[in-house]
Design a protein around this motif. Structure first.
Motif, PDB file in Angstrom:
ATOM      1  N   VAL A  74       0.854  -1.192   0.000  1.00  0.00           N
ATOM      2  CA  VAL A  74       0.000   0.000   0.000  1.00  0.00           C
ATOM      3  C   VAL A  74       0.895   1.248   0.000  1.00  0.00           C
ATOM      4  CG1 VAL A  74      -1.744   1.299   1.285  1.00  0.00           C
ATOM      5  CG2 VAL A  74      -1.842  -1.213   1.229  1.00  0.00           C
ATOM      6  N   THR A  75       0.648   2.120  -0.989  1.00  0.00           N
ATOM      7  CA  THR A  75       1.447   3.352  -1.082  1.00  0.00           C
ATOM      8  C   THR A  75       0.651   4.605  -0.719  1.00  0.00           C
ATOM      9  OG1 THR A  75       0.968   3.308  -3.444  1.00  0.00           O
ATOM     10  CG2 THR A  75       3.138   2.526  -2.760  1.00  0.00           C
ATOM     11  N   ALA A  76      -0.673   4.490  -0.728  1.00  0.00           N
ATOM     12  CA  ALA A  76      -1.512   5.633  -0.314  1.00  0.00           C
ATOM     13  C   ALA A  76      -2.900   5.112   0.013  1.00  0.00           C
ATOM     14  CB  ALA A  76      -1.593   6.674  -1.439  1.00  0.00           C
ATOM     15  N   VAL A  77      -3.582   5.785   0.930  1.00  0.00           N
ATOM     16  CA  VAL A  77      -4.971   5.426   1.230  1.00  0.00           C
ATOM     17  C   VAL A  77      -5.810   6.707   1.256  1.00  0.00           C
ATOM     18  CG1 VAL A  77      -4.477   3.316   2.538  1.00  0.00           C
ATOM     19  CG2 VAL A  77      -4.585   5.504   3.742  1.00  0.00           C
ATOM     20  N   GLY A  78      -7.083   6.575   0.839  1.00  0.00           N
ATOM     21  CA  GLY A  78      -7.998   7.706   0.900  1.00  0.00           C
ATOM     22  C   GLY A  78      -8.341   8.054   2.339  1.00  0.00           C
ATOM     23  N   SER A  79      -8.911   9.246   2.527  1.00  0.00           N
ATOM     24  CA  SER A  79      -9.161   9.744   3.892  1.00  0.00           C
ATOM     25  C   SER A  79     -10.146   8.876   4.668  1.00  0.00           C
ATOM     26  CB  SER A  79      -9.695  11.178   3.818  1.00  0.00           C
ATOM     27  OG  SER A  79     -10.857  11.169   2.995  1.00  0.00           O
ATOM     28  N   GLY A  80     -11.015   8.144   3.954  1.00  0.00           N
ATOM     29  CA  GLY A  80     -12.011   7.321   4.642  1.00  0.00           C
ATOM     30  C   GLY A  80     -11.626   5.863   4.796  1.00  0.00           C
ATOM     31  N   VAL A  81     -10.438   5.483   4.368  1.00  0.00           N
ATOM     32  CA  VAL A  81     -10.040   4.068   4.417  1.00  0.00           C
ATOM     33  C   VAL A  81      -9.728   3.670   5.860  1.00  0.00           C
ATOM     34  CG1 VAL A  81      -8.223   2.427   3.742  1.00  0.00           C
ATOM     35  CG2 VAL A  81      -9.235   3.968   2.040  1.00  0.00           C
ATOM     36  N   LYS A  82     -10.375   2.580   6.305  1.00  0.00           N
ATOM     37  CA  LYS A  82     -10.212   2.159   7.702  1.00  0.00           C
ATOM     38  C   LYS A  82      -9.390   0.891   7.837  1.00  0.00           C
ATOM     39  CE  LYS A  82     -14.433   4.277   9.408  1.00  0.00           C
ATOM     40  NZ  LYS A  82     -14.941   4.801   8.136  1.00  0.00           N
ATOM     41  N   LYS A  83      -9.410   0.035   6.801  1.00  0.00           N
ATOM     42  CA  LYS A  83      -8.845  -1.313   6.976  1.00  0.00           C
ATOM     43  C   LYS A  83      -7.363  -1.410   6.656  1.00  0.00           C
ATOM     44  CE  LYS A  83     -12.753  -3.241   4.851  1.00  0.00           C
ATOM     45  NZ  LYS A  83     -13.223  -4.189   3.888  1.00  0.00           N
ATOM     46  N   PHE A  84      -6.820  -0.450   5.912  1.00  0.00           N
ATOM     47  CA  PHE A  84      -5.439  -0.605   5.443  1.00  0.00           C
ATOM     48  C   PHE A  84      -4.621   0.654   5.708  1.00  0.00           C
ATOM     49  CE2 PHE A  84      -8.122  -3.365   2.855  1.00  0.00           C
ATOM     50  CZ  PHE A  84      -7.499  -4.591   3.086  1.00  0.00           C
ATOM     51  N   LYS A  85      -3.300   0.397   5.915  1.00  0.00           N
ATOM     52  CA  LYS A  85      -2.375   1.513   6.152  1.00  0.00           C
ATOM     53  C   LYS A  85      -1.248   1.460   5.116  1.00  0.00           C
ATOM     54  CE  LYS A  85      -2.751   1.984  11.175  1.00  0.00           C
ATOM     55  NZ  LYS A  85      -3.456   0.753  11.560  1.00  0.00           N
ATOM     56  N   VAL A  86      -0.644   2.597   4.875  1.00  0.00           N
ATOM     57  CA  VAL A  86       0.511   2.651   3.979  1.00  0.00           C
ATOM     58  C   VAL A  86       1.591   1.699   4.495  1.00  0.00           C
ATOM     59  CG1 VAL A  86       2.390   4.158   3.177  1.00  0.00           C
ATOM     60  CG2 VAL A  86       0.024   4.995   3.180  1.00  0.00           C
ATOM     61  N   GLY A  87       2.176   0.933   3.577  1.00  0.00           N
ATOM     62  CA  GLY A  87       3.260   0.010   3.938  1.00  0.00           C
ATOM     63  C   GLY A  87       2.808  -1.432   4.089  1.00  0.00           C
ATOM     64  N   GLU A  88       1.499  -1.668   4.272  1.00  0.00           N
ATOM     65  CA  GLU A  88       1.018  -3.053   4.435  1.00  0.00           C
ATOM     66  C   GLU A  88       1.067  -3.802   3.101  1.00  0.00           C
ATOM     67  OE1 GLU A  88      -2.083  -2.906   8.164  1.00  0.00           O
ATOM     68  OE2 GLU A  88      -2.877  -2.402   6.191  1.00  0.00           O
ATOM     69  N   THR A  89       1.240  -5.139   3.202  1.00  0.00           N
ATOM     70  CA  THR A  89       1.191  -5.950   1.983  1.00  0.00           C
ATOM     71  C   THR A  89      -0.215  -6.503   1.813  1.00  0.00           C
ATOM     72  OG1 THR A  89       2.121  -7.756   3.269  1.00  0.00           O
ATOM     73  CG2 THR A  89       3.603  -6.608   1.791  1.00  0.00           C
TER      74      THR A  89
END
Ligand code: NAP
Ligand code: ZN
Ligand code: ZN
Length: 352
Positions: A74-89
């Motif tokens: 993950v390189t970016a997430v939208g403001s409403g994303v709850k399940k994932f963070k930058v850096g996760e596979t």
């Protein structure tokens, strides 16, 4: 819907059914509030990619970018994303969206939704263009269609789970494959070798059918209790009327009646292979012994996550052969010769 802001990413695409895949630059939407942007690290090569690239199913729009066995970071997430963070596979399989409201979506069977959006070859409402798949450096997917990859799994070997894995896991779960059953898997390719692993993990007696005598030893190593070379009439006859369940994962025209005859009464042959041309079905093998012929399409999002978690617990991944992006056209030719052990996976770092 108006067109969103986009960015460009490198990819491999084809412009016609007879053209090779080659380097291209494609558009992706910039992540919306609910989107996850993923740097693709590995992408498996499914035979469906080849059927699609060559328009064998007659719905391909060009330019086309195949690839639906995606793992990445993950390189970016939208403001409403709850399940994932930058850096996760994370992983993405064959679906990137669906209507979310129909009975199929509400019961986690998004693969049967009339509004399902496939990773490639569907209409992308954000870009008003066909969706483009995972032979690319990055992809943007709504968070509900992004999956977690268990931390203990090798990432490249986990990529094929996103299609070959769920496509074989789902029908065996649906028809309750388990101990005491004799289960046949037809074709030792990408799907077939995962089918052998899952059938064995579910406790069945597993018989692999192959046209390739040089795969017999591998099939046993992968978990088959018995291996039948299907071109040998005596070996086939010895299995007549003995199977509870057969999973047919063959990509080309073949005689399914020969396999229907191997089922017990009330046995079930499930087609997951999707050959270009229709397969003739004789009535008598079905009539006698009240046998069933059925089909199955990938799996829904909850079951895909369940399958990945099962693989994490049981340490199941695909046997892969890593290729560079520029080897994809040779890989297709080898896949057509049944010469892959047992899934090609593209190292996306080689797409420069
Ligand atoms: P694959 O890796 O190319 O494997 C196909 C295997 O089929 C080959 O390795 C070979 O196994 C056997 N085979 C090939 N040609 C044959 C022939 N003429 N007669 C008998 N056997 C033959 O393909 P895959 O990626 O596993 O995909 C298999 C099929 O499933 C494709 O049609 C694909 O589009 C479809 N698919 C369906 C779904 C779904 O949701 N239902 C999902 C993914 C893929 P042996 O050498 O052991 O004989
Ligand atoms: Zn596939
Ligand atoms: Zn729906």
């Amino acid at each position: 819907m108006s067109k969103l802001v986009c960015y460009f990413t490198k990819a491999y695409s084809t412009g016609s059914a007879s053209s090779p895949l080659s380097a291209a630059t494609i558009e992706r939407r910039t992540p919306t509030a609910t989107d996850v942007q993923i740097q693709i690290l590995y992408c498996g090569v499914c035979h469906s990619d080849l059927h699609f690239a060559r328009n064998e199913w007659a719905f391909t729009q060009y330019p086309a970018v195949p690839g639906h066995e995606i793992v990445g970071r993950v390189t970016a997430v939208g403001s409403g994303v709850k399940k994932f963070k930058v850096g996760e596979t994370v992983g993405v399989g064959c679906l990137v969206d669906s209507c979310r409201t129909c009975p199929d979506c509400r019961s986690g069977l998004e693969q049967f939704c009339a509004g399902m959006v496939m990773t490639y070859g569907s209409m992308d409402e954000h870009l008003n263009a066909p969706t483009l798949g995972g032979y690319a450096q990055s992809i943007v997917v709504t968070e509900d269609f992004v999956l977690r990859i268990p931390a203990n799994l090798n990432l490249a070997s986990a990529a094929p789970l996103l299609c070959a894995g769920i496509t074989t896991y789902s029908p065996m779960r649906h028809w309750k494959v388990g101990p005491g059953q004799k289960v046949g898997i037809v074709g030792l390719g990408g799907l077939g070798h995962m089918g052998v692993k899952f059938a064995r993990a579910f406790g069945a007696h597993v018989v692999l059918f192959t046209t390739s005598p040089n795969k017999v030893a591998d099939a046993k190593r992968l978990g088959a209790h018995e291996v039948v070379v299907s071109t040998d009439a005596d070996q086939m006859a010895a299995q007549a009327g003995s199977f509870d369940f057969i999973l047919d994962a063959v990509s080309a025209t073949h005689d399914i009646n020969a396999y229907l005859n191997l089922l017990k009464h009330d046995g079930n042959l499930v087609l997951v292979g999707a050959p270009e041309k229709p397969l003739p079905v004789a009535a008598f093998p079905l009539l006698f012994r009240r046998r069933s012929l059925s089909g199955s399409l990938i799996g829904g999002l909850p079951e895909t996550q369940e399958m990945l978690d099962f693989c994490g617990t049981h340490n199941i991944t695909s046997d892969v052969e890593m290729i560079r992006m520029d080897q994809i056209n040779d890989a297709y030719e080898r896949m057509l010769k049944s010469d892959v052990k047992y899934r090609f996976v593209i190292d996306m770092a080689t797409l420069t």
